[in-house]
Design an enzyme around this catalytic site. Structure first.
Site, PDB file in Angstrom:
ATOM      1  N   ASP A   1       0.830  -1.204   0.000  1.00 52.52           N
ATOM      2  CA  ASP A   1       0.000   0.000   0.000  1.00 52.52           C
ATOM      3  C   ASP A   1       0.864   1.253   0.000  1.00 52.52           C
ATOM      4  OD1 ASP A   1      -2.099  -1.653   0.100  1.00 52.52           O
ATOM      5  OD2 ASP A   1      -2.885  -0.953   2.040  1.00 52.52           O
TER       6      ASP A   1
ATOM      7  N   TYR B   1       2.209   1.862  -3.331  1.00 49.38           N
ATOM      8  CA  TYR B   1       1.110   2.308  -4.194  1.00 49.38           C
ATOM      9  C   TYR B   1       0.790   3.783  -3.915  1.00 49.38           C
ATOM     10  CZ  TYR B   1      -3.519   2.623  -6.306  1.00 49.38           C
ATOM     11  OH  TYR B   1      -4.588   3.015  -7.062  1.00 49.38           O
ATOM     12  N   ASP B   2       0.691   4.109  -2.619  1.00 48.27           N
ATOM     13  CA  ASP B   2       0.385   5.492  -2.236  1.00 48.27           C
ATOM     14  C   ASP B   2       1.405   6.466  -2.799  1.00 48.27           C
ATOM     15  OD1 ASP B   2      -1.001   4.845   1.063  1.00 48.27           O
ATOM     16  OD2 ASP B   2      -1.823   4.709  -0.950  1.00 48.27           O
TER      17      ASP B   2
ATOM     18  N   SER C   1     -35.475  -3.807 -14.486  1.00 50.16           N
ATOM     19  CA  SER C   1     -36.246  -2.780 -13.801  1.00 50.16           C
ATOM     20  C   SER C   1     -37.487  -3.445 -13.212  1.00 50.16           C
ATOM     21  CB  SER C   1     -36.602  -1.701 -14.817  1.00 50.16           C
ATOM     22  OG  SER C   1     -37.260  -0.670 -14.160  1.00 50.16           O
TER      23      SER C   1
ATOM     24  N   GLU D   1     -41.056  -3.399   0.648  1.00 47.14           N
ATOM     25  CA  GLU D   1     -39.912  -2.533   0.949  1.00 47.14           C
ATOM     26  C   GLU D   1     -40.143  -1.129   0.396  1.00 47.14           C
ATOM     27  OE1 GLU D   1     -36.602  -4.448  -0.993  1.00 47.14           O
ATOM     28  OE2 GLU D   1     -37.007  -6.372  -0.009  1.00 47.14           O
TER      29      GLU D   1
ATOM     30  N   LYS E   1     -39.601   1.907  -1.857  1.00 49.28           N
ATOM     31  CA  LYS E   1     -38.949   2.052  -3.159  1.00 49.28           C
ATOM     32  C   LYS E   1     -38.211   3.389  -3.137  1.00 49.28           C
ATOM     33  CE  LYS E   1     -39.948   1.720  -8.126  1.00 49.28           C
ATOM     34  NZ  LYS E   1     -39.013   2.763  -8.492  1.00 49.28           N
TER      35      LYS E   1
ATOM     36  N   ASP F   1     -35.972   6.496  -4.053  1.00 51.63           N
ATOM     37  CA  ASP F   1     -35.905   7.187  -5.342  1.00 51.63           C
ATOM     38  C   ASP F   1     -34.496   7.740  -5.556  1.00 51.63           C
ATOM     39  OD1 ASP F   1     -36.912   8.020  -7.687  1.00 51.63           O
ATOM     40  OD2 ASP F   1     -38.062   9.708  -6.875  1.00 51.63           O
TER      41      ASP F   1
ATOM     42  N   ARG G   1     -26.652   1.189 -13.526  1.00 48.38           N
ATOM     43  CA  ARG G   1     -27.475   0.212 -14.231  1.00 48.38           C
ATOM     44  C   ARG G   1     -27.246   0.307 -15.735  1.00 48.38           C
ATOM     45  NH1 ARG G   1     -32.640  -1.750 -15.904  1.00 48.38           N
ATOM     46  NH2 ARG G   1     -33.385   0.216 -16.731  1.00 48.38           N
TER      47      ARG G   1
ATOM     48  N   GLU H   1     -29.787   0.975  -3.928  1.00 48.28           N
ATOM     49  CA  GLU H   1     -30.167   2.283  -4.432  1.00 48.28           C
ATOM     50  C   GLU H   1     -29.292   3.327  -3.744  1.00 48.28           C
ATOM     51  OE1 GLU H   1     -32.392   2.181  -6.753  1.00 48.28           O
ATOM     52  OE2 GLU H   1     -33.355   4.151  -6.920  1.00 48.28           O
TER      53      GLU H   1
ATOM     54  N   TYR I   1     -30.605  -3.658  -1.718  1.00 41.56           N
ATOM     55  CA  TYR I   1     -31.906  -4.331  -1.786  1.00 41.56           C
ATOM     56  C   TYR I   1     -31.867  -5.704  -2.439  1.00 41.56           C
ATOM     57  CZ  TYR I   1     -32.113  -2.005  -6.375  1.00 41.56           C
ATOM     58  OH  TYR I   1     -31.848  -1.555  -7.631  1.00 41.56           O
TER      59      TYR I   1
ATOM     60  N   LYS J   1     -42.049  -8.117  -3.254  1.00 44.18           N
ATOM     61  CA  LYS J   1     -41.221  -9.160  -3.859  1.00 44.18           C
ATOM     62  C   LYS J   1     -41.569 -10.520  -3.280  1.00 44.18           C
ATOM     63  CE  LYS J   1     -37.181  -6.118  -3.929  1.00 44.18           C
ATOM     64  NZ  LYS J   1     -35.860  -5.833  -3.363  1.00 44.18           N
TER      65      LYS J   1
ATOM     66  N   LYS K   1     -46.603   2.170  -6.986  1.00 41.19           N
ATOM     67  CA  LYS K   1     -46.210   3.588  -6.974  1.00 41.19           C
ATOM     68  C   LYS K   1     -47.274   4.450  -6.297  1.00 41.19           C
ATOM     69  CE  LYS K   1     -43.563   5.040 -10.273  1.00 41.19           C
ATOM     70  NZ  LYS K   1     -42.198   5.527 -10.468  1.00 41.19           N
TER      71      LYS K   1
ATOM     72  N   CYS L   1     -31.753  45.437  -9.109  1.00 39.21           N
ATOM     73  CA  CYS L   1     -32.081  44.783  -7.850  1.00 39.21           C
ATOM     74  C   CYS L   1     -33.360  45.389  -7.280  1.00 39.21           C
ATOM     75  CB  CYS L   1     -30.940  44.964  -6.855  1.00 39.21           C
ATOM     76  SG  CYS L   1     -31.330  44.365  -5.206  1.00 39.21           S
TER      77      CYS L   1
ATOM     78  N   CYS M   1     -32.145  47.474  -3.948  1.00 35.99           N
ATOM     79  CA  CYS M   1     -31.246  48.632  -3.917  1.00 35.99           C
ATOM     80  C   CYS M   1     -31.078  49.272  -5.295  1.00 35.99           C
ATOM     81  CB  CYS M   1     -29.886  48.225  -3.364  1.00 35.99           C
ATOM     82  SG  CYS M   1     -28.973  47.130  -4.464  1.00 35.99           S
TER      83      CYS M   1
ATOM     84  N   CYS N   1     -27.110  40.576  -7.565  1.00 39.29           N
ATOM     85  CA  CYS N   1     -26.940  41.964  -7.175  1.00 39.29           C
ATOM     86  C   CYS N   1     -25.513  42.085  -6.668  1.00 39.29           C
ATOM     87  CB  CYS N   1     -27.921  42.334  -6.071  1.00 39.29           C
ATOM     88  SG  CYS N   1     -27.503  43.918  -5.331  1.00 39.29           S
TER      89      CYS N   1
ATOM     90  N   CYS O   1     -26.224  46.070  -0.258  1.00 40.18           N
ATOM     91  CA  CYS O   1     -27.653  45.935  -0.557  1.00 40.18           C
ATOM     92  C   CYS O   1     -28.379  45.397   0.678  1.00 40.18           C
ATOM     93  CB  CYS O   1     -27.832  44.957  -1.728  1.00 40.18           C
ATOM     94  SG  CYS O   1     -29.521  44.395  -1.929  1.00 40.18           S
TER      95      CYS O   1
HETATM   96  S1  IVH Z   1     -35.649  -4.493  -6.519  1.00 36.55           S
HETATM   97  C1  IVH Z   1     -34.878  -6.919 -10.523  1.00 36.55           C
HETATM   98  N1  IVH Z   1     -36.014  -3.054  -4.371  1.00 36.55           N
HETATM   99  O1  IVH Z   1     -36.504   0.909  -8.377  1.00 36.55           O
HETATM  100  C2  IVH Z   1     -35.479  -5.783  -9.803  1.00 36.55           C
HETATM  101  N2  IVH Z   1     -35.638  -1.899  -6.427  1.00 36.55           N
HETATM  102  O2  IVH Z   1     -38.228   1.025 -10.772  1.00 36.55           O
HETATM  103  C3  IVH Z   1     -34.568  -5.206  -8.821  1.00 36.55           C
HETATM  104  N3  IVH Z   1     -35.561   0.544  -6.226  1.00 36.55           N
HETATM  105  O3  IVH Z   1     -34.129  -0.231 -10.710  1.00 36.55           O
HETATM  106  C4  IVH Z   1     -35.156  -4.043  -8.139  1.00 36.55           C
HETATM  107  N4  IVH Z   1     -35.872   0.616  -4.055  1.00 36.55           N
HETATM  108  O4  IVH Z   1     -33.304   1.180  -8.725  1.00 36.55           O
HETATM  109  C5  IVH Z   1     -35.800  -3.031  -5.698  1.00 36.55           C
HETATM  110  N5  IVH Z   1     -36.319  -1.914  -2.363  1.00 36.55           N
HETATM  111  C6  IVH Z   1     -36.080  -1.885  -3.691  1.00 36.55           C
HETATM  112  C7  IVH Z   1     -35.905  -0.687  -4.410  1.00 36.55           C
HETATM  113  C8  IVH Z   1     -35.698  -0.734  -5.791  1.00 36.55           C
HETATM  114  C9  IVH Z   1     -35.671   1.315  -5.156  1.00 36.55           C
HETATM  115  C10 IVH Z   1     -35.339   1.015  -7.606  1.00 36.55           C
HETATM  116  C11 IVH Z   1     -34.281   0.250  -8.350  1.00 36.55           C
HETATM  117  C12 IVH Z   1     -34.959  -0.262  -9.591  1.00 36.55           C
HETATM  118  C13 IVH Z   1     -36.111   0.679  -9.718  1.00 36.55           C
HETATM  119  C14 IVH Z   1     -37.235   0.087 -10.548  1.00 36.55           C
END
Ligand code: IVH
Length: 658
Positions: free
Chosen positions: A32, A35-36, A79, A109, A111, A113, A132, A166, A218, A280, A304, A398, A401, A416, A421
């Protein structure tokens, strides 16, 4: 003797070679330390000769690795099929049950974002992280994913383990980032999801590190040999990989419904955005039986939630001037109720956004609550435009002022430029007294506005010249409240140096960055003496932040403000004087790896309050490494360097020795 250009080329190749040996082949050839040394040499050369930086520089690995046409996913990243109502959810659950003769359980679970990533651990080391992409090929974002603090760099697992999760930006971090970008005139991110995926694709991991991204795993894609998803998630938890603690195991339709309700009810209280829940099938045999289409697995479905949007009328636009002078257009709306609160104002961000929305005063608009507390206008209903709608004209001057606004090159906001101001002064004072800054209770907006109008307050330093006598003669201000305010001002003198630094309003310096700088430099004087190199050597400080800091310390007005604050007796030094200089903690540097019994930040704050420092990484200058459960690669590194390693209770002993 090689030219710098030749040496940069050579180092680039050598480092790439050793990266592959280390991460892919699990067979490092050099230590290491060696490398560093190579890495540092290349970093220094690149800084001095940026014109010779190679397209595939390992220092800017992210994205640049796209030269290798991306990363092929061992298992395609699919997806999820979306559903928007209970009927679809019910259909899914009953279908799974009948196909498996009732031999199925479900997980429900949140979802999250954000952006999906695949993370590969080889021999316990985080070896590869990829987006992805198109599901088959993703981009190599390893260097950026390594900056996510909740994701361990190493795990106690011998084989290859591929997990997915995620990456998201917590709402508070999103607000901070956009606020800073706004102040700096940079384009804003539309929502935390864009901010997360944008941050993952940055070319400079140092900038990614400044943005506190987080991750929840996940799924386990391969490697573990478990027979259910929940077993795999338990394995992840044992290995220290972050898993969402709201995931629920359900064994019938009713419990699935209850879980969907539970998550939906929590939706707006969570520190991150979710756009639904995922249902799931839990057993891998059931999943194999159900199979997948080219796009979606048949064993999972996304449920959703409806977007929290509503329409109202745009009655006018006001233009707000922030503390750096950046002008933000604000929509004045006909008040409406939106997810629990009445909304009468919404941000329009900047001119580009107004053009994009094509919005006019009088229009019906959709507003939405995203990650920000302030809602935003997301769409114009042009069909409903009244005949007397008025175009929005951005002011040339502005609104406060009357100074002509400027639009610096490369920035989307007008500013501004007048530091005196009143709008700017008011905004900087509000920031100065705010809860996370000097926390001067009772010093509200009304009082600030009045004192600025009267010319009594010109800079935050003037606050410390206010007297009880002059406050108590003010309208609606009795002896008691003016006494309280003066007491609060006096008390604020005790605020630690990092808060003073944050309150002073340095661009790019949020509360967290202020703590980092304070613990690194220990005093304002040391910070002011730092050069570009010293600053950028600190983990979390990127080139941009460093440049803003250097500029600020050359600015006459800012230096005057610092003199005023220093004369007012504020803390310009980070140490706490009552701790003897030779105590076991003061002057020593500490680093934490693994999980402790209390939040890491608490321990770090304690170290700082006892006069110690929190180091950015393992180096030979480190005095102590505190190890918790499941320590990361830092432990190995520290042991190699012969650093003293202590446990949490060892740390408590040290404190008792004081
Ligand atoms: S499972 C094969 N679990 O939602 C499917 N996805 O709209 C694997 N996401 O691409 C997805 N929370 O980026 C899964 N608890 C969760 C999630 C999750 C967010 C996202 C994920 C996926 C997208 C699909």
């Amino acid at each position: 003797m090689m030219t710098p250009e030749e040496r940069i080329k050579q180092l680039t190749e050598i480092i790439f070679y050793h990266n592959r040996k280390y991460y892919t082949d699990n067979n490092p050839e050099i230590s290491d330390t060696e490398y560093d040394a190579l890495y540092r040499e290349l970093k220094e050369l690149e800084e001095r000769y940026p014109e010779y930086i190679q397209t595939g520089s390992p220092l800017k690995k992210v994205g640049a690795a796209g030269a290798v046409a991306g990363v092929r996913h061992a298992i395609p990243m699919l997806s999820l099929e979306n559903s928007y109502n209970r009927i679809d959810a019910e259909k899914f659950v009953t279908k799974m049950m009948s196909e498996s003769n009732g031999q199925v359980t479900f997980t429900v679970e949140p979802k999250m974002d954000g952006a999906a990533v695949s993370v590969t651990y080889g021999n316990g080391i985080l070896a590869l992280a990829a987006t992805r992409g198109d599901g088959t090929y993703g981009e190599d974002i390893t260097a950026n994913v390594r900056t996510i603090r909740s994701l361990p760099e190493s795990i106690d697992y011998k084989d290859v383990l591929i997990v997915r999760g995620e990456v998201f930006m917590p709402k508070a971090e999103f607000q901070r980032l956009n606020r800073e970008r706004g102040e700096d005139g940079l384009p804003l991110f539309a929502n935390p999801r864009n901010a997360a995926s944008g941050s993952l694709k940055l070319l400079d991991p140092l900038i990614t590190a400044e943005r506190a991204l987080d991750i929840r795993i996940y799924s386990v894609d391969s490697g573990a040999g478990n027979i259910t998803h929940t077993d795999d998630m338990d394995l992840c938890k044992r290995l220290g990989l972050p898993v969402n603690d709201l995931n629920m195991l359900c064994d019938d339709l009713n419990s699935v419904y209850t879980a969907l309700d539970t998550i939906e009810n929590l939706r707006f209280t969570l520190p991150y955005d979710i756009d639904g829940a995922v249902i799931k099938a839990n057993e891998y045999t059931v999943r194999a039986e159900a199979g997948s289409t080219v796009k979606f697995p048949r064993w999972a479905i996304a449920y959703k939630y409806p977007a929290q949007q509503i329409t109202t009328i745009l009655k006018g636009v006001s233009f707000q001037v922030g503390r750096t002078g950046a002008v933000t257009p604000v929509a004045e709306l006909k008040p409406v109720l939106l997810s629990g609160s009445t909304v009468s104002r919404a941000t329009l961000h900047n001119e580009e956004e107004i053009t994009r929305l094509g919005v006019m005063i009088g229009d019906t608009v959709f507003i939405e609550k995203g990650g920000e507390v302030i809602p935003k206008v997301v769409k114009t209903v042009t069909e409903k435009r009244p005949a007397d709608a008025i175009p929005i004209v951005f002011p040339e001057k502005c609104s406060e002022c009357e100074t002509p606004l400027i639009k610096p090159e490369g920035e989307v906001r007008r500013r501004c430029p007048n530091r005196r101001c009143h709008a700017r002064v008011k905004a900087s004072l509000l920031h100065f007294v705010s809860r996370n800054a000097m926390d001067i209770e009772g010093f509200g907006e009304t009082l600030i506005n009045a004192l600025v109008e009267e010319g009594r307050l010109k800079t935050p330093g003037d606050i410390y010249t206010l007297t009880k006598e002059e406050l108590e003669t003010r309208e609606r201000m009795g002896k008691k409240s003016s006494g309280n305010i003066i007491a609060a001002i006096k008390k604020s003198r005790e605020q630690p140096f990092d808060r003073v630094l944050f309150a002073s309003g340095l661009p790019q310096v949020g509360a967290r960055m202020a703590k980092t700088l304070a613990s690194h430099f220990g005093s304002m004087d040391n910070l002011m003496l730092a050069d570009m190199e010293t600053l950028t050597n600190i983990p979390d400080v990127g080139d941009k932040t460093a440049k803003f800091l250097l500029d600020a310390f050359k600015d006459k007005d800012f230096l005057n403000l610092l003199t005023d604050l220093r004369n007012a007796g504020l803390n310009f030094i980070a140490h706490t004087p009552e701790i003897p200089a030779d105590s076991a903690v003061s002057g020593k540097s500490f680093l934490i790896t693994g999980a402790l019994s209390r939040p890491r930040k608490d321990v770090e704050d304690q170290i700082i309050s006892l006069g110690g420092k929190v180091a950015g990484g393992v180096s030979k200058n480190l005095n102590y490494l505190i190890v918790g459960e499941k320590p990361g690669g830092k432990l190995d590194k520290a042991q190699k360097l012969g650093i003293t390693v202590i446990t949490e209770s060892g740390f408590s002993d040290l404190i008792r020795k004081l």
